[in-house]
Design an enzyme around this catalytic site. Structure first.
Site, mmCIF file in Angstrom:
data_model
loop_
_atom_site.group_PDB
_atom_site.id
_atom_site.type_symbol
_atom_site.label_atom_id
_atom_site.label_comp_id
_atom_site.label_asym_id
_atom_site.label_seq_id
_atom_site.Cartn_x
_atom_site.Cartn_y
_atom_site.Cartn_z
ATOM 1 N N ASP A 49 -10.865 -49.943 -34.242
ATOM 2 C CA ASP A 49 -9.711 -49.075 -33.955
ATOM 3 C C ASP A 49 -8.703 -49.242 -35.093
ATOM 4 O O ASP A 49 -7.497 -49.321 -34.877
ATOM 5 C CB ASP A 49 -9.074 -49.440 -32.615
ATOM 6 C CG ASP A 49 -8.101 -48.361 -32.122
ATOM 7 O OD1 ASP A 49 -8.110 -47.234 -32.674
ATOM 8 O OD2 ASP A 49 -7.314 -48.643 -31.212
ATOM 9 N N VAL A 86 2.995 -54.669 -23.840
ATOM 10 C CA VAL A 86 3.268 -55.839 -24.673
ATOM 11 C C VAL A 86 4.728 -56.249 -24.507
ATOM 12 O O VAL A 86 5.622 -55.417 -24.579
ATOM 13 C CB VAL A 86 2.942 -55.553 -26.157
ATOM 14 C CG1 VAL A 86 3.220 -56.786 -27.010
ATOM 15 C CG2 VAL A 86 1.491 -55.116 -26.318
ATOM 16 N N LYS A 122 0.504 -59.792 -24.390
ATOM 17 C CA LYS A 122 -0.203 -58.536 -24.151
ATOM 18 C C LYS A 122 -0.825 -58.581 -22.766
ATOM 19 O O LYS A 122 -1.668 -59.424 -22.486
ATOM 20 C CB LYS A 122 -1.269 -58.323 -25.233
ATOM 21 C CG LYS A 122 -1.975 -56.985 -25.142
ATOM 22 C CD LYS A 122 -2.733 -56.662 -26.417
ATOM 23 C CE LYS A 122 -3.488 -55.356 -26.308
ATOM 24 N NZ LYS A 122 -4.169 -55.002 -27.569
ATOM 25 N N GLU A 144 -3.500 -48.758 -22.199
ATOM 26 C CA GLU A 144 -4.341 -49.870 -21.744
ATOM 27 C C GLU A 144 -3.620 -51.204 -21.663
ATOM 28 O O GLU A 144 -4.137 -52.151 -21.105
ATOM 29 C CB GLU A 144 -5.552 -50.007 -22.678
ATOM 30 C CG GLU A 144 -6.536 -48.878 -22.524
ATOM 31 C CD GLU A 144 -6.965 -48.304 -23.852
ATOM 32 O OE1 GLU A 144 -6.550 -48.830 -24.886
ATOM 33 O OE2 GLU A 144 -7.706 -47.315 -23.848
ATOM 34 N N SER A 145 -2.442 -51.266 -22.270
ATOM 35 C CA SER A 145 -1.761 -52.556 -22.231
ATOM 36 C C SER A 145 -0.253 -52.399 -22.317
ATOM 37 O O SER A 145 0.252 -51.372 -22.757
ATOM 38 C CB SER A 145 -2.234 -53.424 -23.395
ATOM 39 O OG SER A 145 -1.691 -52.935 -24.602
ATOM 40 N N GLY A 194 1.417 -49.061 -23.579
ATOM 41 C CA GLY A 194 0.316 -48.175 -23.967
ATOM 42 C C GLY A 194 -0.506 -47.799 -22.758
ATOM 43 O O GLY A 194 -0.164 -48.146 -21.633
ATOM 44 N N SER A 224 6.072 -52.589 -26.049
ATOM 45 C CA SER A 224 5.231 -51.398 -26.093
ATOM 46 C C SER A 224 4.522 -51.188 -24.761
ATOM 47 O O SER A 224 4.118 -52.135 -24.096
ATOM 48 C CB SER A 224 4.207 -51.554 -27.216
ATOM 49 O OG SER A 224 2.994 -50.940 -26.889
HETATM 50 P P1 ADP Z 1 -2.506 -51.044 -27.523
HETATM 51 O O1 ADP Z 1 -3.908 -51.204 -27.047
HETATM 52 O O2 ADP Z 1 -1.561 -50.661 -26.456
HETATM 53 O O3 ADP Z 1 -2.407 -50.185 -28.759
HETATM 54 P P2 ADP Z 1 -1.614 -53.188 -29.277
HETATM 55 O O4 ADP Z 1 -2.236 -54.530 -29.377
HETATM 56 O O5 ADP Z 1 -1.818 -52.267 -30.420
HETATM 57 O O6 ADP Z 1 -2.067 -52.543 -27.897
HETATM 58 O O7 ADP Z 1 -0.073 -53.401 -29.044
HETATM 59 C C1 ADP Z 1 0.808 -52.319 -28.865
HETATM 60 C C2 ADP Z 1 2.027 -52.469 -29.727
HETATM 61 O O8 ADP Z 1 2.691 -53.677 -29.431
HETATM 62 C C3 ADP Z 1 1.703 -52.565 -31.196
HETATM 63 O O9 ADP Z 1 1.656 -51.305 -31.783
HETATM 64 C C4 ADP Z 1 2.840 -53.384 -31.743
HETATM 65 O O10 ADP Z 1 3.940 -52.553 -32.024
HETATM 66 C C5 ADP Z 1 3.180 -54.281 -30.584
HETATM 67 N N1 ADP Z 1 2.525 -55.584 -30.756
HETATM 68 C C6 ADP Z 1 1.337 -55.972 -30.252
HETATM 69 N N2 ADP Z 1 1.059 -57.235 -30.587
HETATM 70 C C7 ADP Z 1 2.100 -57.671 -31.311
HETATM 71 C C8 ADP Z 1 2.430 -58.914 -31.963
HETATM 72 N N3 ADP Z 1 1.610 -59.958 -31.904
HETATM 73 N N4 ADP Z 1 3.603 -58.996 -32.619
HETATM 74 C C9 ADP Z 1 4.430 -57.950 -32.670
HETATM 75 N N5 ADP Z 1 4.196 -56.773 -32.087
HETATM 76 C C10 ADP Z 1 3.047 -56.617 -31.421
#
Ligand code: ADP
Ligand code: MN
Length: 516
Positions: A405, A267, A289, A264-265, A262, A260
């Site tokens: 959130d 992954v 992340k 801010e991050s 985003g 992903s």
């Molecule tokens: P953001 O701040 O970008 O929303 P998230 O922590 O929600 O950051 O992570 C973005 C996406 O990455 C999540 O919607 C998910 O699909 C995937 N993701 C994040 N952490 C995990 C994890 N531990 N296992 C599987 N997928 C993850």
């Protein structure tokens, strides 16, 4: 150096890689299992890093001393030239590694081995550059040369009188050109010209050479593109080095790609390694992340962290880069609290600066779907609802946290239950805006499940009271919101006057103390 090295000739084949001279008859003793690109790159880089810093063991402790590449304090990473050179070196080494794999694949266990040594970009010896420039395609030891060197001796001709053969002789030159073709990049198929006794004219050879060159460049470009579209995406060199180090330390097996991107991050997915130094077991699959160091995105998030008393003392002293690390740290602390309370969420593996490694929710590189993307049976929907209600209460009461959130975007459906993720912005209920955040979370959850057909779903105000244990009686949103803000203000005043927070919001006394 031999282009095609018959093993018997190896001893006098001049300087070559160690494995070749050590084991002339067999396959290289250090056989590398085929692995991913990222893996190779990190291994290459690891060697470099290890040279740079003798004690390159991956520190377990977050704040432990780090190498010069990572901190950027001893090396000026702002230098474009240095970065470019580093990247070029990385690319060249990766190219060489690929070459070695090709070489091994072709040679197998065969007694006759083919060497791609000449194509290596990073040569273990200093090549005569002027010679390379003029005659890049020439091999140092031409294996196609007959036992007795009858052609093109040093002085440029052999024989006497009318039998003189010069290096410009058509037949000799043609054969030589054909042999030289073998020096084109390995992926460039040239066929068995030598076997056919093909004689290439200089003109044809030069055209082919030109073509081989541009093919090589094209494939490098494609290669680069592919690379950038996966694990390299949106990650600056410093972060990359951090990730490489994680692989190098054995903590991670390989980083497979981006899950992903985003605001801010970013992954990534990775397979966990079996680092010998770590006590704890690394999950078989990990999510990495990476908090983006593009500062703009974080500006509007100040309010979450600035007023979080846990970080208050530190906030004012920190530069923006460090504030971003605090987001990662916050996520780690919050996940740990949740883990301790038994809430399904990713398990923290390690935090390194702005990079948080946690267990992967999902399987075989496929992340669990977000609640918004999955179609649940009405039974599962109801189950999910009650589970979330329960988790929100646990989060508030046991973890002393408000997600802040919470929505169908940050809940994953995995193993028949809901998993909470993305808790870097989570705050304690006594945060100056904590109750407002909770109310917003409740609104999202209520709306999602009411729309999703769960008849039992409480409305946002009921849910808020059920989670917080507060008893706000207002029966409309505006009044409810006003009461929430009044409570927050009351708490702030109390902090102002007594230097300590009210424990009103916590149903079971003082906020728990965590020794994280
Ligand atoms: P953001 O701040 O970008 O929303 P998230 O922590 O929600 O950051 O992570 C973005 C996406 O990455 C999540 O919607 C998910 O699909 C995937 N993701 C994040 N952490 C995990 C994890 N531990 N296992 C599987 N997928 C993850
Ligand atoms: Mn998210």
């Amino acid at each position: 150096m031999d282009s095609v090295g018959v093993a018997a000739a190896a001893p006098d084949a001049g300087p070559g890689p160690a494995w070749q001279s050590k084991c002339p008859w067999g396959a290289p003793s250090t056989t590398s299992i085929s692995c991913s690109l990222a893996d190779v790159m990190s291994e290459q880089l690891a060697k470099e890093l290890q040279l740079e810093e003798e004690n390159a063991a991956f520190p377990e402790v977050v704040a432990a001393a780090e190498g010069p590449f990572i901190t950027g304090e001893n090396i000026d990473t702002s230098s474009d030239l240095m970065l470019a050179q580093m990247l070029q070196m990385e690319f060249d080494r990766e190219y060489d590694a690929q070459l070695r794999r090709e070489e091994k694949k072709i040679n197998g266990d065969s007694k006759v081995s083919i060497s791609f040594e000449n194509y290596r970009k990073v040569h273990p010896y200093d090549s005569d550059s002027s010679e390379d420039e003029v005659d890049w395609q020439d091999t140092r030891h031409d294996p196609y040369r007959p036992d007795k060197p009858t052609t093109t001796p040093r002085r440029g001709f052999i024989g006497k009188g009318k039998d003189i053969t010069t290096k410009h002789d058509e037949v000799v030159c043609g054969r030589k050109n054909t042999a030289r073709m073998e020096n084109f990049a390995p992926e460039f198929q040239v066929g068995d010209g030598i076997g056919m006794d093909l004689k290439l004219s200089n003109q044809v050879f030069n055209a082919l050479k030109q073509h081989a060159y541009s093919e090589e460049r094209r494939s490098a470009r494609l290669h680069e593109k592919k690379e950038h579209s996966t694990a390299e995406k949106a990650v600056d060199p410093k972060t990359r080095l951090l990730l490489y180090k994680m692989v190098n330390s054995g903590m991670l097996e390989t980083i497979t790609g981006c899950i992903s991107t985003g605001k801010e991050s970013v992954v990534f997915h990775a397979y966990g390694g079996n680092s010998a130094t770590e006590d704890k077991v690394i999950p078989p699959e990990c999510a990495i992340k990476v908090f983006k160091t593009t500062l703009n995105e974080f500006k509007n998030r100040d309010k979450y962290i600035k007023d979080d008393y846990r970080f208050k003392d530190r906030f004012s002293k920190l530069n923006p880069r460090k504030i971003i690390r605090m987001w990662a740290e916050k996520e780690m602390h919050n996940l740990t609290r949740m883990q301790n309370a038994g809430i399904p969420c990713p398990q923290v593996v390690i935090l390194k600066k702005h990079v948080l490694v946690m267990s992967f929710i999902g399987q075989d590189q496929v992340p669990a779907p977000k609640l918004k993307d999955v179609t649940l049976s009405s039974e599962d929907m109801k189950k999910a609802y009650y589970q979330i209600l329960n988790m929100m209460q646990q989060l508030y009461r046991e973890c002393n946290l408000v997600h802040a959130d919470l929505s169908e975007y940050n809940m994953l459906w995995h193993d028949g239950k809901v998993w909470l993720i993305d808790v870097s912005q989570s705050v304690e209920p006594t945060h100056p805006h904590g109750l407002e955040f909770l109310f917003r979370d409740c609104r999202n959850v209520s709306q999602f499940f009411q729309k999703g057909g769960v008849a039992e779903a409480l409305n946002e105000r009921e849910l808020f009271n059920a989670v917080s244990g507060l008893n706000i009686t207002a029966d409309n949103e505006v009044d409810f919101q006003a009461e929430i803000e009044a409570l927050e203000k009351m708490n702030e005043d109390h902090v102002q006057n007594h230097g300590k927070k009210l424990s009103t919001f916590s149903s079971d006394g003082d906020p728990p103390i965590y020794d994280e």
